[in-house]
Write a protein that holds these residues in place. Structure first.
Motif, mmCIF file in Angstrom:
data_model
loop_
_atom_site.group_PDB
_atom_site.id
_atom_site.type_symbol
_atom_site.label_atom_id
_atom_site.label_comp_id
_atom_site.label_asym_id
_atom_site.label_seq_id
_atom_site.Cartn_x
_atom_site.Cartn_y
_atom_site.Cartn_z
ATOM 1 N N ALA A 52 1.011 -1.371 0.285
ATOM 2 C CA ALA A 52 0.215 -0.568 0.159
ATOM 3 C C ALA A 52 0.928 1.695 0.003
ATOM 4 O O ALA A 52 0.290 2.318 -1.217
ATOM 5 N N ARG A 53 1.773 1.336 0.773
ATOM 6 C CA ARG A 53 3.277 2.464 0.695
ATOM 7 C C ARG A 53 3.444 2.374 0.013
ATOM 8 O O ARG A 53 3.576 3.765 -1.078
ATOM 9 N N ILE A 54 4.581 1.453 -1.451
ATOM 10 C CA ILE A 54 4.326 1.156 -2.413
ATOM 11 C C ILE A 54 3.305 1.916 -3.226
ATOM 12 O O ILE A 54 3.746 3.665 -4.444
ATOM 13 N N ASP A 55 2.673 1.445 -3.297
ATOM 14 C CA ASP A 55 1.655 2.140 -4.386
ATOM 15 C C ASP A 55 0.714 3.806 -4.147
ATOM 16 O O ASP A 55 0.486 4.047 -4.884
ATOM 17 N N LEU A 56 0.903 3.689 -2.704
ATOM 18 C CA LEU A 56 1.009 5.286 -2.867
ATOM 19 C C LEU A 56 1.879 6.287 -3.525
ATOM 20 O O LEU A 56 1.645 7.290 -4.277
ATOM 21 N N VAL A 57 3.040 6.122 -3.120
ATOM 22 C CA VAL A 57 4.150 6.876 -3.936
ATOM 23 C C VAL A 57 3.976 6.229 -5.609
ATOM 24 O O VAL A 57 3.947 7.829 -5.874
ATOM 25 N N LYS A 62 1.887 10.026 -10.334
ATOM 26 C CA LYS A 62 1.925 10.037 -11.987
ATOM 27 C C LYS A 62 1.060 10.800 -12.062
ATOM 28 O O LYS A 62 0.060 11.122 -12.403
ATOM 29 N N ARG A 63 0.971 11.734 -11.003
ATOM 30 C CA ARG A 63 -0.409 12.860 -11.360
ATOM 31 C C ARG A 63 0.958 13.881 -11.963
ATOM 32 O O ARG A 63 1.743 13.563 -12.514
ATOM 33 N N SER A 64 -0.049 14.711 -13.070
ATOM 34 C CA SER A 64 0.662 14.924 -13.703
ATOM 35 C C SER A 64 1.093 16.184 -13.642
ATOM 36 O O SER A 64 1.916 17.013 -13.930
ATOM 37 N N ALA A 65 0.913 16.976 -11.759
ATOM 38 C CA ALA A 65 1.678 17.758 -11.259
ATOM 39 C C ALA A 65 3.179 17.157 -11.590
ATOM 40 O O ALA A 65 4.337 18.329 -10.963
ATOM 41 N N THR A 66 3.424 16.326 -11.078
ATOM 42 C CA THR A 66 4.609 15.395 -10.398
ATOM 43 C C THR A 66 5.902 15.724 -11.548
ATOM 44 O O THR A 66 5.680 15.049 -13.157
ATOM 45 N N PRO A 67 6.923 15.854 -12.090
ATOM 46 C CA PRO A 67 8.298 17.006 -12.742
ATOM 47 C C PRO A 67 8.476 15.675 -13.440
ATOM 48 O O PRO A 67 8.852 14.722 -13.056
ATOM 49 N N ALA A 69 11.147 14.173 -14.550
ATOM 50 C CA ALA A 69 12.337 13.930 -14.005
ATOM 51 C C ALA A 69 12.028 13.136 -12.780
ATOM 52 O O ALA A 69 12.679 11.881 -12.710
ATOM 53 N N ASP A 70 11.072 13.946 -11.878
ATOM 54 C CA ASP A 70 10.753 13.083 -10.188
ATOM 55 C C ASP A 70 10.021 11.367 -10.173
ATOM 56 O O ASP A 70 10.266 10.980 -9.793
ATOM 57 N N ARG A 71 9.211 11.467 -11.841
ATOM 58 C CA ARG A 71 7.997 10.994 -11.775
ATOM 59 C C ARG A 71 8.846 9.589 -12.495
ATOM 60 O O ARG A 71 8.813 8.127 -11.592
ATOM 61 N N GLY A 72 9.781 10.068 -13.484
ATOM 62 C CA GLY A 72 10.856 8.447 -14.351
ATOM 63 C C GLY A 72 11.156 7.767 -12.819
ATOM 64 O O GLY A 72 11.187 7.127 -12.535
ATOM 65 N N PHE A 73 12.013 8.761 -11.832
ATOM 66 C CA PHE A 73 13.150 8.394 -11.064
ATOM 67 C C PHE A 73 11.883 7.209 -9.785
ATOM 68 O O PHE A 73 11.875 6.276 -9.458
ATOM 69 N N ILE A 74 10.935 7.813 -9.682
ATOM 70 C CA ILE A 74 10.443 7.091 -8.760
ATOM 71 C C ILE A 74 9.597 5.940 -9.368
ATOM 72 O O ILE A 74 9.472 5.614 -8.477
ATOM 73 N N LEU A 75 9.393 5.898 -10.618
ATOM 74 C CA LEU A 75 8.477 4.695 -10.328
ATOM 75 C C LEU A 75 9.340 3.568 -11.166
ATOM 76 O O LEU A 75 8.875 2.423 -10.804
ATOM 77 N N ASP A 76 11.040 3.771 -11.125
ATOM 78 C CA ASP A 76 11.267 3.045 -11.108
ATOM 79 C C ASP A 76 12.099 2.509 -10.123
ATOM 80 O O ASP A 76 12.342 1.669 -10.209
ATOM 81 N N VAL A 77 12.398 3.351 -9.697
ATOM 82 C CA VAL A 77 13.069 2.813 -7.877
ATOM 83 C C VAL A 77 11.823 2.106 -7.152
ATOM 84 O O VAL A 77 12.030 1.125 -6.623
ATOM 85 N N MET A 78 10.794 2.768 -6.995
ATOM 86 C CA MET A 78 9.506 2.168 -6.552
ATOM 87 C C MET A 78 9.318 0.737 -6.695
ATOM 88 O O MET A 78 8.993 -1.091 -6.372
#
Length: 163
Positions: A52-57, A62-67, A69-78
């Motif tokens: 649930a914690r990983i899914d939330l992150v 994935k929100r449009s407000a997320t830059p 570069a941040d989105r790519g990094f976060i999704l890769d690491v998660m």
């Protein structure tokens, strides 16, 4: 066969690096929601599973407000964290079988797999040198994920203040 002290040491290290890495999700939640660390801790502890914690992150990323570069990094690491969580779950939710010398001979996963007409459970895997290497590899992967998250946290001005 896995020498019990060696296996227990590796499983302990696996849990130690996992717990420390999972707690970094607090900072990821704080960053993405724009809240302080205390509020992020409340959210983190309210979600009672790692998944649930990983899914939330991931969903926040994935929100449009997320830059981008941040989105790519976060999704890769998660994604990496989800993959290695299988190893952690295996060793935390298995029964261990011992041989006559007291060494750990195998693990039996305590999970049901239901098909249309049967129930399967308890996949058995030998605790051999290959498995020991998998444990070591998993520990190294989690440690690498932790370093990546710390790098992201330290690079964020808002998160530096939360430390």
């Amino acid at each position: 066969m896995g020498n019990m002290p060696d296996v227990l040491l590796l499983v302990g290290r696996l849990n130690y690096v996992w717990t420390n890495t999972e707690s970094l999700l607090i900072y990821m939640i704080a960053h993405q929601l724009g809240v302080d660390k205390e509020a992020a801790i409340v959210v983190f502890l309210t979600l009672n599973t790692t998944r649930a914690r990983i899914d939330l992150v991931e969903r926040l990323a994935k929100r449009s407000a997320t830059p981008a570069a941040d989105r790519g990094f976060i999704l890769d690491v998660m994604g990496r964290l989800k993959r290695v969580s299988r190893l952690r779950n295996k060793y935390n939710h298995s029964i261990y079988a011992f041989n006559e010398k007291g060494d750990i001979a195998s693990t039996q996963l305590m999970r049901l797999v239901e098909t249309d007409d049967s129930i399967l459970y308890g996949k058995v895997e030998q605790m051999d040198q290959r498995e020991m290497r998998q444990l070591e590899k998993g520990i190294a992967e989690i440690a690498d994920i932790s370093k990546m998250l710390w790098g992201f946290i330290h690079a964020s001005p808002a998160l530096k203040d939360a430390l």
